[in-house]
Write a protein that holds these residues in place. Structure first.
Motif, short mmCIF file in Angstrom:
data_model
loop_
_atom_site.label_atom_id
_atom_site.label_comp_id
_atom_site.label_asym_id
_atom_site.label_seq_id
_atom_site.Cartn_x
_atom_site.Cartn_y
_atom_site.Cartn_z
N ALA A 2 -9.91 74.51 -2.68
CA ALA A 2 -10.77 73.88 -1.68
C ALA A 2 -9.94 73.36 -0.53
O ALA A 2 -8.81 72.90 -0.69
CB ALA A 2 -11.54 72.73 -2.32
N GLY A 3 -10.46 73.44 0.67
CA GLY A 3 -9.73 73.01 1.86
C GLY A 3 -9.45 71.52 1.87
O GLY A 3 -10.19 70.73 1.32
N LEU A 4 -8.34 71.17 2.51
CA LEU A 4 -7.98 69.77 2.62
C LEU A 4 -7.97 69.32 4.08
O LEU A 4 -7.30 68.35 4.43
CB LEU A 4 -6.61 69.53 1.99
N LYS A 5 -8.73 70.01 4.93
CA LYS A 5 -8.80 69.57 6.31
C LYS A 5 -9.47 68.21 6.44
O LYS A 5 -9.32 67.54 7.45
CB LYS A 5 -9.57 70.61 7.15
N TRP A 6 -10.20 67.80 5.41
CA TRP A 6 -10.87 66.51 5.42
C TRP A 6 -9.89 65.38 5.69
O TRP A 6 -10.23 64.40 6.35
CB TRP A 6 -11.54 66.27 4.07
N ILE A 7 -8.66 65.49 5.21
CA ILE A 7 -7.72 64.39 5.38
C ILE A 7 -7.27 64.28 6.83
O ILE A 7 -7.11 63.19 7.36
CB ILE A 7 -6.52 64.53 4.42
N ARG A 109 -7.31 57.83 -10.22
CA ARG A 109 -8.41 58.77 -10.02
C ARG A 109 -9.76 58.05 -10.03
O ARG A 109 -10.60 58.28 -9.15
CB ARG A 109 -8.41 59.85 -11.12
N ASN A 110 -9.97 57.19 -11.02
CA ASN A 110 -11.25 56.48 -11.13
C ASN A 110 -11.50 55.56 -9.95
O ASN A 110 -12.64 55.43 -9.48
CB ASN A 110 -11.30 55.69 -12.44
N LEU A 115 -14.29 54.54 -4.83
CA LEU A 115 -14.22 54.28 -3.39
C LEU A 115 -14.84 55.39 -2.56
O LEU A 115 -15.59 55.14 -1.61
CB LEU A 115 -12.76 54.09 -2.96
N TYR A 116 -14.51 56.64 -2.88
CA TYR A 116 -14.81 57.75 -1.98
C TYR A 116 -15.78 58.80 -2.53
O TYR A 116 -16.17 59.71 -1.80
CB TYR A 116 -13.51 58.47 -1.60
N GLY A 117 -16.15 58.69 -3.81
CA GLY A 117 -16.98 59.72 -4.40
C GLY A 117 -16.14 60.79 -5.08
O GLY A 117 -14.95 60.94 -4.79
N LYS A 118 -16.75 61.54 -5.98
CA LYS A 118 -16.01 62.47 -6.83
C LYS A 118 -15.33 63.59 -6.05
O LYS A 118 -14.17 63.93 -6.30
CB LYS A 118 -16.95 63.07 -7.88
N ASP A 119 -16.04 64.18 -5.08
CA ASP A 119 -15.48 65.33 -4.35
C ASP A 119 -14.23 64.93 -3.57
O ASP A 119 -13.18 65.56 -3.69
CB ASP A 119 -16.53 65.91 -3.40
N ARG A 120 -14.33 63.87 -2.78
CA ARG A 120 -13.18 63.44 -1.98
C ARG A 120 -12.06 62.93 -2.88
O ARG A 120 -10.88 63.15 -2.60
CB ARG A 120 -13.61 62.35 -1.00
N LYS A 126 -5.35 65.83 -5.79
CA LYS A 126 -4.50 67.01 -5.64
C LYS A 126 -3.33 66.68 -4.70
O LYS A 126 -2.19 67.06 -4.94
CB LYS A 126 -5.31 68.18 -5.09
N LEU A 127 -3.64 65.98 -3.64
CA LEU A 127 -2.62 65.56 -2.70
C LEU A 127 -1.66 64.58 -3.37
O LEU A 127 -0.44 64.65 -3.18
CB LEU A 127 -3.29 64.90 -1.50
N PHE A 128 -2.21 63.68 -4.17
CA PHE A 128 -1.42 62.67 -4.86
C PHE A 128 -0.37 63.31 -5.77
O PHE A 128 0.77 62.84 -5.84
CB PHE A 128 -2.36 61.77 -5.68
#
Length: 269
Positions: A2-7, A109-110, A115-120, A126-128
């Protein structure tokens, strides 16, 4: 993947300096969101965006700005800036005692799901994982945060880091030393540090420490301390980071309320 352009779309000042370098390397390691010319683009995904990224990465944080400029920059901290700062410092704490405990990883993770919801949160984790593989200069990272992030947000970071350290049931000496070192680098006072630390330990004088007062404090001093700390830790102080962080800040606020209520019963006022 999945794309990480969100960050990229949520970052401000953290595109530059040591944080930008760490995040850029972590994203690049994922081999994700590559442009047609083979370069990763944070932000809007076009060559001009790449140019803006390079401009933002100038290490301006190393030159200490004047007070007005510093306050303006701190007011511009975004949810993404806070998020990547959290990811980096969380990786430092988890490695502090030489063991990556699964309970600590689950806590991160939890908390991100909360804070941000499961998808984000899944994308952030993954970044972590790639951030955790890097050698990080804590002093440089915290130096950037200290100059660019306001005091209330830095207190929120510290509270989260203690939560990670406590996730396996106890805060080891190595973990506590690392959190304390980070606190110093972030420019957090010893009184604020002790107040937040007390929220994660069981002690007869914790209520006094949380309110930043001595056990000899009078009733009037306790009341004044409560009003001061309630204001300092009020969730509205981090509303510029987004609604998700206002909710995260409620934990500290509730601890202040509990400390005050405990002293009300103990002192009978």
């Amino acid at each position: 993947m999945a794309g990480l352009k969100w960050i990229g779309a949520t970052l401000g000042w953290s595109l530059g300096g040591p944080i930008g370098a760490i995040i850029g390397l972590a994203i690049g390691s994922l081999g994700d969101a590559m442009s047609g010319k083979g370069g990763f683009l944070l932000g809007d995904g076009n060559p001009k965006g790449q140019q803006r990224q390079q401009q933002r990465r100038q290490p301006q944080y190393r030159t200490r700005p004047n007070y007005r400029t510093q306050q303006q920059r701190r007011a511009q901290t975004t949810s993404g800036d806070f998020e990547v700062s959290l990811l980096i410092l969380a990786s430092v704490i988890i490695k502090a005692d030489g063991v990556q405990d699964q309970r600590e990883l689950d806590y991160v993770r939890n908390k991100f799901v909360e804070l941000y919801g499961k998808d984000r949160a899944n994308k952030a984790f993954k970044l972590f994982k790639n951030i955790s593989k890097q050698t990080i200069s804590t002093r440089d990272v915290c130096g950037q945060i200290q100059q660019m992030m306001d005091h209330a947000a830095r207190l929120q970071l510290l509270h989260f880091l203690f939560g990670i350290a406590k996730a396996d049931g106890m805060v080891t000496d190595d973990e506590e030393a690392e959190v304390h070192r980070i606190s110093n680098y972030l420019g957090i006072s010893s009184r604020d540090y002790t107040s937040i630390k007390a929220m994660f330990y069981n002690s007869s004088d914790n209520a006094y420490k949380i309110l930043e007062i001595e056990k000899t404090a009078t009733t009037d001093q306790i009341k004044r301390a409560y009003r001061k700390m309630a204001k300092k830790y009020h969730p509205d102080r981090v509303e510029h980071l987004g609604e998700e962080h206002k909710k995260g800040a409620e934990d500290k606020f509730k601890q202040v309320q509990k400390a005050y209520e405990f002293l009300q019963k103990e002192r009978r006022f």
